[in-house]
Every structure is written in structure tokens, then in C-alpha cells.
Design a protein around this motif. Structure first.
Motif: not given
Ligand code: ARG
Length: 570
Positions: A233-237
Motif C-alpha cells: 500500500s505504501l508503495k502506491e501512496f
């Protein structure tokens, strides 16, 4: 300038507090004005206009020679000031020479934590997250310039019973490959499916709860899954944060406070702040007229609010902040009222000023609410893409001959400017509506208009070929700037530091955005009515160019605070 006038007036009238100076919308009512006579008249029980006349005469007689052009009383009891051209020109030279123009020190080095963005992992950011992200980032910048030490905190939504459901769903239907390919999309699908099937299969609810319990108890497999969901998720954020150009100092999310849950609940019950109620633990908030705050559910699961209490303790201890700002939507108002009320009972309410910085919804065209629950939401990603496509069309029409990569660069910067300005110019708590045409209108009240104004100012400077050495304030004869449009633009520039201070005090980005629009209007008016490059008087031309350069600098600085980039050419 208002500070200067305030000080002059305070001295002459022997006032014991700083005198409020406002800026009337129309020059007819003064360049500056004060209501001090109105207020004093009330205290003294004398007619206000009489007192205003007395003050005006006194100020006119005792002010530094040549500072005011005119001081006048006006009904019902205002004292209005018109500063002389010379005073404005002097001030302009000071402003032009001030490298840190706009910086203030109301913060006095005190710390403020600005919590914003706070997306929930395994869920796409929706358009509401855009508001918290850009409002929070802008307020952080404004407060920093006002002399606060700012901690930018992304409080990730990475804990809660929904992760039990997600883990259960993944174990039943998940496909590792698919998740790796498009993580949040896939996880969200699993979650939506889980909810849909729960309607016909109530067993699932229990299953979700069990998986969450295991996660809480440190089960290896569940922990690993959760960590993986978070990482992906953090990668996308991060992609979105790069696009929006925002950053954070702290990333500690809700899960970080899980360990403190037991102690928090214990403290609340030991100190008789919380009580048992039908198997759950609640804080009764009758005394402040709020519904009870749920601290722990009857199944033992901890809650959002409880994590916020633990988090608050941590923040107070680690950062000793003077203020904590929670930039979160209007719809969570009750949760924050409860949080602050519980904090007060714990004696934490006055340690720092706690503030819910609320904002309204993002509405689609037609005024409909956008929601994320059923998977039909307006996702932020899609919106950002849309913005760039729409901006590209406008640039294409405006400037068809630019090379494609230039067009791409400009479209991107303009798109972000349009999005951010559309949001930040509004009063925070009202809903904002997307109207691409207005948002991208280069001649309207829009981000692109401000960016375009900046580019035009820079283009005049480029064409002049005047070096910065030539245009240094010390070498300029500012008394040659005597046209109405020039003086009006100067006075607009003088407002900037006050505006930054006020925007920080009111947590109001619109205060700054509205000002920048007016500044751009004044700058446009100036160069549209005043010959600059064609001016044959070289000294006057240089003075005008310095005015252009200073307006460009203030515009760029102000837009920068709002997170809006400028371009040298559009
Ligand atoms: N993650 C939450 C959401 O997206 C917002 C968190 C708000 N901050 C807080 N300290 N409770 O709805």
C-alpha cells in the motif's frame, strides 16, 4: 505596513494594546483603517464619530512628517488613513530587499504537529484524502513560515478489525500474483467481496473477528500478511505523494499504538474516567453533552479513539507541542469532540491546544457525494490522471507549437495548480465542487491564472535583459513609481506578511489563496496599463522592473506555501 501604522497610532494615542489596522476593500475608505475610536467611545460613553475626529486630528498632527497623505474620520467612527507615495515607495524598497519577506515569528519556535493525509492501508486513497493531504501540507508550510517548528505526521490507518476481514478474505480467495500486480486494487476487491458475502453468510463476520484477534495476538502468518499489505500500500501512496509533491516527518500509524492499548484502558478505568457498560468500556461524556465514547468493545477489541488517546500521550511526551492539528473531514467531528473531551478528563487537554481542522466533501459534477464503500468511489488516482488530461487539452489549444515534452511538463504543473487552488481557495468547511472548465480557466479565479500571471511577469523580466545587479533595490529610484496602479500593487505586496500570519492563526488556506488572486489581479492591472519595456526613461523602467520582479517573487512564494509550482513559461 499595518504594523508600522499600528505602532504610530498606538504611540500617539497612548493605547496600551496594539491597534488593529484593517484594509478597506475600496480606496475611498482609506488605504488603511482602524475602529479604535468606535471601541474607545463605547468604553468612555462618548459619541464615536466625535472621538474619531479627535483621534484623526491628533494622529495627523503628530505622525512622522510626510508619512500620511491624509487622515480622516468617517461614520460611524472609523479613522481612515491614506499613506503618502513617499512612505509607500520607501516601504517598497525595504520589501524588495528583504530576502525572507513573508516570514514571521508568531510561532516563536514552538512546535506544532500537523497530522494530515492518513490514508488507510489496503484501500485506495479517495478524493477526500486529497483534501486532507493538500490542506495539511499547505497549513504546515504556512505555520513554518510563521515561526513554528512543524512536525508533518502521516498517521496511517493500518489497524482495526477490517484487517481481520481482509486476512480472512485473502486466505479464502486471495491470489498472491494478482495482489503483487495491482496490490490495493486487488485487496480492495477482496474486501468488497467479503462484505458482499457477509450479507448471506453471517459466519464470515465471526471468521473476520477471529483473524483480527490472531493478528492482535501476534500470530506469525497474519502478522506477515498485514506487513505485506502495508508495504504494498505504501508503495502506491508514495506515487501519489510524489505527484502531489508532499512529504512527512513521521509515519507512525494506528498500529504503533496497539501496544499501549491495555495500559490506556487500565488508566482510564483506574482513574474512574471510564466505566463498564454492557460488557464494553466507555467514557461517559454526559457532562459535556456528548454521547459516551467507546473505549473497548465487548469482544475486547480496541478502538480508533483509544488508539488516538495513546497516540496523543506519545506526541505530547516526544514533541512537547504547543498545538496538534488533526486535518480530517467534517464527518469525523463527533469523534474528535469525544477525543478532546476524554483528553481533558485525563488532564491532557490543556497541555497542548488540540484542534480538529475540518473540511467538507469533494462533490462531483451534479453535486453528488462520492463514496468509497461499495467500490464505486471516485479514486484519487483517477482524478489526478483526469486533471492532467484536461490540462493537456487546454495547453494544446493555447500553445499548439510547443514540443510535446514541454506540453507534458506544463500540463502536469498546471493540472496540480488547478486542483490545489480549487481546494485551497475555498473556506475549508464547505464542500468543493469539481468544474474542470473553471478550474483550468486561465483568465478566471484559478490556479492556472496565478501561474500564468507569474509566467507573464517573468517573461517581461526576460525580455528586458536587465540583470539582477542592475535591478538591486539599492540602485533603484522608487520615487518614480507614482502611478495609481503601481502604488496599488505595492500596497498589495505590503499585505503579504500579515496574510501569512492570519492564515496560520485561522488555519485558513483561503485567506492566503484569496490574497494571491488579488495580488495577481493588481499585477496584471499594472503591466497592462503601464508601459514597461517601452518606457524611455531608463531609471523609471528599472524601477518598474523591480516592481515586477518583487511581485513575481511574492506570488511564487505564496503559491509555494500552497504547494503550487510556478513555471517560467506557459
Ligand atoms: N485514517 C482515517 C481515515 O481515513 C483518518 C485518521 C484521522 N486521524 C486521527 N488521529 N484519528 O478516515
Amino acid at each position: 505596513m499595518t504594523k508600522k501604522i499600528s505602532e504610530i497610532v498606538r504611540k500617539i494615542l497612548n493605547a496600551d494594546a496594539p491597534v488593529d489596522i484593517s484594509i478597506p476593500d475600496e480606496e475611498l475608505f482609506g488605504h488603511y483603517s482602524t475602529n479604535i475610536a468606535l471601541r474607545q467611545a463605547k468604553i468612555k460613553g462618548v459619541p464615536p464619530l466625535e472621538l474619531a475626529k479627535e483621534y484623526a486630528a491628533k494622529i495627523a498632527a503628530a505622525a512622522p512628517a510626510g508619512f500620511f497623505q491624509k487622515v480622516e474620520a468617517a461614520a460611524p467612527g472609523f479613522v481612515n488613513f491614506w499613506v503618502s507615495d513617499a512612505a509607500a515607495q520607501d516601504e517598497f524598497k525595504r520589501v524588495a530587499a528583504d530576502k525572507n519577506y513573508g516570514a514571521g515569528n508568531v510561532g516563536g519556535g514552538r512546535t506544532v504537529i500537523v497530522e494530515y493525509s492518513q490514508p488507510n492501508i489496503a484501500k485506495k486513497m479517495h478524493v477526500g484524502h486529497m483534501r486532507t493531504t493538500i490542506i495539511g501540507a499547505a497549513l504546515a508550510n504556512i505555520l513554518e513560515l510563521s515561526g513554528y517548528r512543524v512536525v508533518r505526521w502521516n498517521y496511517l490507518g493500518d489497524w482495526g478489525t477490517q484487517f481481520g476481514k481482509l486476512i480472512a478474505a485473502y486466505k479464502m480467495w486471495g491470489d498472491k500474483k494478482l495482489v503483487e500486480k495491482d496490490p490495493i486494487e486487488e485487496l480492495q476487491k477482496l474486501y468488497v467481496r467479503f462484505h458482499a458475502e457477509m450479507k448471506t453468510n453471517p459466519e464470515l463476520e465471526k471468521r473476520g473477528r477471529e483473524e483480527f484477534k490472531k493478528l492482535e495476538d501476534g500470530d506469525r502468518e497474519n502478522r506477515k500478511l498485514w506487513e505485506w499489505f502495508k508495504k504494498e500500500s505504501l508503495k502506491e501512496f508514495m506515487k501519489i505523494y510524489r505527484i502531489l509533491d508532499v512529504d512527512f516527518d513521521e509515519w507512525m500509524g494506528e498500529a504503533s499504538f496497539e501496544r499501549e492499548m491495555k495500559a490506556t484502558v487500565k488508566e482510564l478505568t483506574d482513574r474512574n474516567i471510564a466505566e463498564q457498560s454492557e460488557g464494553a468500556i466507555v467514557v461517559n461524556l454526559n457532562d459535556v453533552g456528548l454521547p459516551p465514547a467507546l473505549i473497548r468493545k465487548s469482544d475486547g477489541a480496541s478502538l480508533y479513539l483509544t488508539r488516538d488517546i495513546a497516540n496523543l500521550r506519545y506526541r505530547l511526551k516526544k514533541y512537547r507541542p504547543a498545538k496538534i492539528l488533526y486535518v480530517v473531514g467534517n464527518e469525523q467531528s463527533l469523534a474528535f469532540e469525544q477525543l478532546f473531551a476524554v483528553a481533558k478528563k485525563l488532564g491532557l487537554g490543556d497541555v497542548a491546544e488540540l484542534k480538529h481542522i475540518k473540511y467538507g466533501l469533494v462533490l462531483g459534477e451534479g453535486g453528488k457525494k462520492l463514496s468509497t464503500r461499495e467500490g464505486t468511489a471516485e479514486m484519487l488516482e483517477g482524478l489526478l490522471d483526469d486533471a492532467v488530461v484536461k490540462a493537456r487539452e487546454v495547453i494544446e489549444a493555447k500553445n499548439p507549437d510547443l514540443p510535446p515534452d514541454k506540453k507534458r511538463e506544463i500540463a502536469f504543473v498546471v493540472a496540480m495548480g488547478a486542483l490545489k487552488y480549487n481546494d485551497l481557495k475555498e473556506n475549508r468547511t464547505t464542500d468543493i465542487v469539481f468544474n474542470w472548465e473553471k478550474m483550468l480557466d486561465f483568465s478566471g479565479d484559478s490556479g492556472p491564472y496565478l501561474q500564468y500571471t507569474y509566467a507573464r511577469l517573468k517573461s517581461i523580466l526576460r525580455k528586458s535583459k536587465a540583470s539582477s545587479l542592475r535591478l538591486r533595490p539599492g540602485a533603484i529610484n522608487a520615487s518614480l513609481l507614482e502611478r495609481a496602479a503601481e502604488l496599488a500593487l505595492m500596497r498589495k505586496l505590503f499585505e503579504f506578511p500579515d496574510v501569512v500570519e492570519r492564515a496560520g492563526e485561522l488555519y485558513s488556506t483561503s485567506t492566503l489563496a484569496v490574497y494571491l488572486y488579488k495580488l495577481a489581479v493588481a499585477a496584471n492591472k499594472f503591466y497592462e496599463t503601464t508601459p514597461i519595456l517601452k518606457d524611455e526613461d531608463i531609471a523609471r523602467r528599472d524601477a518598474r522592473l523591480l516592481l515586477i520582479a518583487t511581485a513575481a517573487r511574492v506570488l511564487q512564494k505564496g503559491l509555494g506555501l500552497l504547494g503550487i509550482k510556478t513555471l517560467e513559461k506557459i
